[in-house]
Design a protein around this motif. Structure first.
Motif, mmCIF file in Angstrom:
data_model
loop_
_atom_site.group_PDB
_atom_site.id
_atom_site.type_symbol
_atom_site.label_atom_id
_atom_site.label_comp_id
_atom_site.label_asym_id
_atom_site.label_seq_id
_atom_site.Cartn_x
_atom_site.Cartn_y
_atom_site.Cartn_z
ATOM 1 N N ASN A 5 15.722 -2.525 -43.111
ATOM 2 C CA ASN A 5 15.185 -1.220 -43.503
ATOM 3 C C ASN A 5 15.993 -0.584 -44.633
ATOM 4 O OD1 ASN A 5 13.110 -1.342 -41.646
ATOM 5 N ND2 ASN A 5 14.249 -0.286 -40.052
ATOM 6 N N ARG A 6 17.262 -0.944 -44.738
ATOM 7 C CA ARG A 6 18.079 -0.442 -45.843
ATOM 8 C C ARG A 6 17.567 -0.983 -47.180
ATOM 9 N NH1 ARG A 6 24.263 -1.000 -43.380
ATOM 10 N NH2 ARG A 6 24.047 0.675 -41.824
ATOM 11 N N PHE A 7 17.194 -2.247 -47.179
ATOM 12 C CA PHE A 7 16.634 -2.823 -48.405
ATOM 13 C C PHE A 7 15.315 -2.148 -48.754
ATOM 14 C CE2 PHE A 7 19.330 -6.631 -47.451
ATOM 15 C CZ PHE A 7 20.023 -6.649 -48.656
ATOM 16 N N THR A 8 14.507 -1.879 -47.740
ATOM 17 C CA THR A 8 13.230 -1.206 -47.973
ATOM 18 C C THR A 8 13.443 0.198 -48.514
ATOM 19 O OG1 THR A 8 12.305 -2.441 -46.110
ATOM 20 C CG2 THR A 8 11.016 -0.595 -46.931
ATOM 21 N N LEU A 9 14.413 0.900 -47.927
ATOM 22 C CA LEU A 9 14.730 2.257 -48.379
ATOM 23 C C LEU A 9 15.218 2.248 -49.828
ATOM 24 C CD1 LEU A 9 15.097 5.268 -47.756
ATOM 25 C CD2 LEU A 9 17.397 4.729 -46.918
ATOM 26 N N ALA A 10 16.023 1.243 -50.173
ATOM 27 C CA ALA A 10 16.526 1.144 -51.547
ATOM 28 C C ALA A 10 15.372 1.019 -52.528
ATOM 29 C CB ALA A 10 17.462 -0.057 -51.667
ATOM 30 N N ARG A 11 14.349 0.264 -52.137
ATOM 31 C CA ARG A 11 13.185 0.084 -53.018
ATOM 32 C C ARG A 11 12.444 1.404 -53.208
ATOM 33 N NH1 ARG A 11 11.533 -3.652 -50.519
ATOM 34 N NH2 ARG A 11 9.549 -3.213 -49.510
ATOM 35 N N ALA A 12 12.318 2.170 -52.142
ATOM 36 C CA ALA A 12 11.621 3.454 -52.231
ATOM 37 C C ALA A 12 12.417 4.457 -53.067
ATOM 38 C CB ALA A 12 11.370 4.006 -50.832
ATOM 39 N N LEU A 13 13.746 4.472 -52.884
ATOM 40 C CA LEU A 13 14.589 5.414 -53.616
ATOM 41 C C LEU A 13 14.713 5.052 -55.089
ATOM 42 C CD1 LEU A 13 17.510 6.000 -51.068
ATOM 43 C CD2 LEU A 13 15.562 7.489 -51.559
ATOM 44 N N PHE A 14 14.495 3.783 -55.406
ATOM 45 C CA PHE A 14 14.599 3.343 -56.794
ATOM 46 C C PHE A 14 13.453 3.899 -57.637
ATOM 47 C CE2 PHE A 14 13.236 0.093 -59.951
ATOM 48 C CZ PHE A 14 14.289 0.242 -60.836
ATOM 49 N N LYS A 61 15.659 -12.886 -39.792
ATOM 50 C CA LYS A 61 16.946 -13.488 -39.453
ATOM 51 C C LYS A 61 17.653 -12.734 -38.337
ATOM 52 C CE LYS A 61 21.446 -14.685 -41.467
ATOM 53 N NZ LYS A 61 22.283 -14.660 -42.704
ATOM 54 N N ASN A 62 17.628 -11.403 -38.395
ATOM 55 C CA ASN A 62 18.330 -10.574 -37.416
ATOM 56 C C ASN A 62 17.428 -10.071 -36.294
ATOM 57 O OD1 ASN A 62 20.554 -10.881 -39.106
ATOM 58 N ND2 ASN A 62 20.219 -8.927 -40.152
ATOM 59 N N ASN A 63 16.216 -10.627 -36.258
ATOM 60 C CA ASN A 63 15.237 -10.208 -35.243
ATOM 61 C C ASN A 63 15.018 -8.690 -35.294
ATOM 62 O OD1 ASN A 63 13.392 -10.678 -33.154
ATOM 63 N ND2 ASN A 63 14.936 -10.362 -31.560
ATOM 64 N N GLU A 64 14.789 -8.181 -36.503
ATOM 65 C CA GLU A 64 14.610 -6.747 -36.707
ATOM 66 C C GLU A 64 13.161 -6.372 -36.998
ATOM 67 O OE1 GLU A 64 19.069 -5.998 -38.686
ATOM 68 O OE2 GLU A 64 17.246 -5.806 -39.899
ATOM 69 N N VAL A 65 12.237 -7.294 -36.775
ATOM 70 C CA VAL A 65 10.822 -7.002 -37.012
ATOM 71 C C VAL A 65 10.383 -5.895 -36.062
ATOM 72 C CG1 VAL A 65 8.481 -7.918 -37.012
ATOM 73 C CG2 VAL A 65 10.383 -9.360 -37.781
ATOM 74 N N SER A 66 9.801 -4.846 -36.593
ATOM 75 C CA SER A 66 9.400 -3.698 -35.774
ATOM 76 C C SER A 66 8.133 -3.072 -36.336
ATOM 77 C CB SER A 66 10.511 -2.635 -35.751
ATOM 78 O OG SER A 66 10.735 -2.116 -37.048
ATOM 79 N N ASP A 67 7.492 -2.246 -35.519
ATOM 80 C CA ASP A 67 6.309 -1.518 -35.994
ATOM 81 C C ASP A 67 6.668 -0.590 -37.141
ATOM 82 O OD1 ASP A 67 4.748 -2.790 -34.152
ATOM 83 O OD2 ASP A 67 4.699 -1.128 -32.724
ATOM 84 N N PHE A 68 7.856 0.010 -37.061
ATOM 85 C CA PHE A 68 8.299 0.892 -38.140
ATOM 86 C C PHE A 68 8.424 0.118 -39.443
ATOM 87 C CE2 PHE A 68 11.811 2.575 -40.733
ATOM 88 C CZ PHE A 68 11.318 3.834 -41.011
ATOM 89 N N GLY A 69 9.026 -1.070 -39.383
ATOM 90 C CA GLY A 69 9.192 -1.892 -40.570
ATOM 91 C C GLY A 69 7.876 -2.333 -41.164
ATOM 92 N N LYS A 70 6.888 -2.590 -40.296
ATOM 93 C CA LYS A 70 5.574 -3.014 -40.773
ATOM 94 C C LYS A 70 4.885 -1.913 -41.585
ATOM 95 C CE LYS A 70 4.703 -6.169 -36.889
ATOM 96 N NZ LYS A 70 3.882 -6.390 -35.674
ATOM 97 N N ILE A 71 5.251 -0.678 -41.306
ATOM 98 C CA ILE A 71 4.662 0.446 -42.033
ATOM 99 C C ILE A 71 5.531 0.846 -43.222
ATOM 100 C CG2 ILE A 71 3.991 2.877 -41.842
ATOM 101 C CD1 ILE A 71 3.456 2.307 -38.872
ATOM 102 N N PHE A 72 6.845 0.813 -43.000
ATOM 103 C CA PHE A 72 7.789 1.246 -44.036
ATOM 104 C C PHE A 72 7.766 0.322 -45.250
ATOM 105 C CE2 PHE A 72 12.498 2.355 -44.982
ATOM 106 C CZ PHE A 72 12.109 3.358 -45.858
ATOM 107 N N ASP A 73 7.637 -0.973 -45.024
ATOM 108 C CA ASP A 73 7.664 -1.948 -46.122
ATOM 109 C C ASP A 73 6.510 -1.741 -47.113
ATOM 110 O OD1 ASP A 73 8.650 -4.466 -47.413
ATOM 111 O OD2 ASP A 73 6.714 -5.213 -46.745
#
Length: 201
Positions: A5-14, A61-73
Motif C-alpha cells: 500500500n505504500r507503493f500505491t500511495l506513492a503513485r497517488a501522491l506523485f 509476496k507478503n500475503n498482503e492482498v486485501s479488499d482495500f488494496g483491490k480498491i486503492f490500486d
C-alpha cells in the motif's frame, strides 16, 4: 501501513508532484525550467508507474492482498493517469471532450465500486480494465515523449523535420486518446455486465 500500500500511495501522491513539474515552466515562462522538465518527466513517470508492479509483487509476496488494496490500486492508477491526461489537454494533444468522457467513465466506475462495497463486494480490476490502464499508460508516455521533444526545441536546427514530427505526432497522439476512450467505456460495460446484480440491487 503495508509495504504494497505504500507503493500505491506513492503513485497517488506523485500525481500532483508531476503536474507541478510539467506546468511550472509554463507558469514561470522559463526556458531553463522547460529544458530541465524535459529531462526528468519521462524517467520520473517510468519510476512511479513501476510502483504499480511493485505493489502487486509485494502484496502477493507478503500475503498482503486485501479488499482495500483491490480498491486503492486502481484509484491510484486513475489519479496518476488523469493527471497526465490533464497535462495533455493543457498542451493541446488531447481534445477536452475526450478527457471529459474518460473523466465521466472513471467517476462512474468509482461510484460502482462504492455501491458494491455496501454489499460487501470489492470490485478488483478485470482484464479489460487492466488492458485499458496499460493503454492509458502507453498513450501518456507517447504524449510525454512528444512534449519532451518539443521542449528540447529542435525547430531552429531541423525546421522541416521538426514540423513533420510535431504534426504527425499530434495526429498519432489523438488517435491513441480516442482508443483510450473506446477501451475505457468498453471495459466499463464489461464491469457492469459482470456485476449486474450489484448494480440492479
Amino acid at each position: 501501513m503495508k509495504v504494497s500500500n505504500r507503493f500505491t500511495l506513492a503513485r497517488a501522491l506523485f500525481a500532483p508532484f508531476f503536474y507541478v513539474i510539467f506546468n511550472l515552466p509554463v507558469w514561470l515562462n522559463s526556458a531553463s525550467l522547460s529544458f530541465a522538465s524535459a529531462c526528468v518527466m519521462v524517467p520520473l513517470l517510468v519510476l512511479f508507474e513501476l510502483t504499480d508492479y511493485w505493489d502487486g509483487h509485494y502484496a502477493r509476496k507478503n500475503n498482503e492482498v486485501s479488499d482495500f488494496g483491490k480498491i486503492f490500486d486502481p484509484f491510484a492508477d486513475v489519479i496518476l493517469n488523469l493527471t497526465v491526461f490533464a497535462c495533455a489537454v493543457a498542451s493541446g494533444y488531447m481534445p477536452m471532450p475526450l478527457f471529459v468522457l474518460i473523466l465521466y467513465r472513471e467517476f462512474t466506475q468509482s461510484f460502482l465500486r462504492m455501491a458494491a462495497l455496501k454489499k460487501g463486494i470489492a470490485i478488483a480490476a478485470r482484464k479489460g480494465g487492466k488492458f485499458k490502464t496499460v493503454f492509458y499508460i502507453a498513450s501518456g508516455f507517447l504524449f510525454l515523449l512528444l512534449e519532451t521533444y518539443a521542449r528540447f526545441s529542435f525547430q531552429s536546427v531541423l525546421p522541416e523535420t521538426d514540423a513533420f514530427i510535431k504534426s504527425t505526432g499530434l495526429v498519432v497522439a489523438r488517435v491513441f486518446f480516442v482508443i483510450c476512450v473506446i477501451l475505457s467505456w468498453g471495459s466499463f460495460i464489461d464491469y457492469v455486465k459482470s456485476f449486474y446484480k450489484v448494480v440492479k440491487d
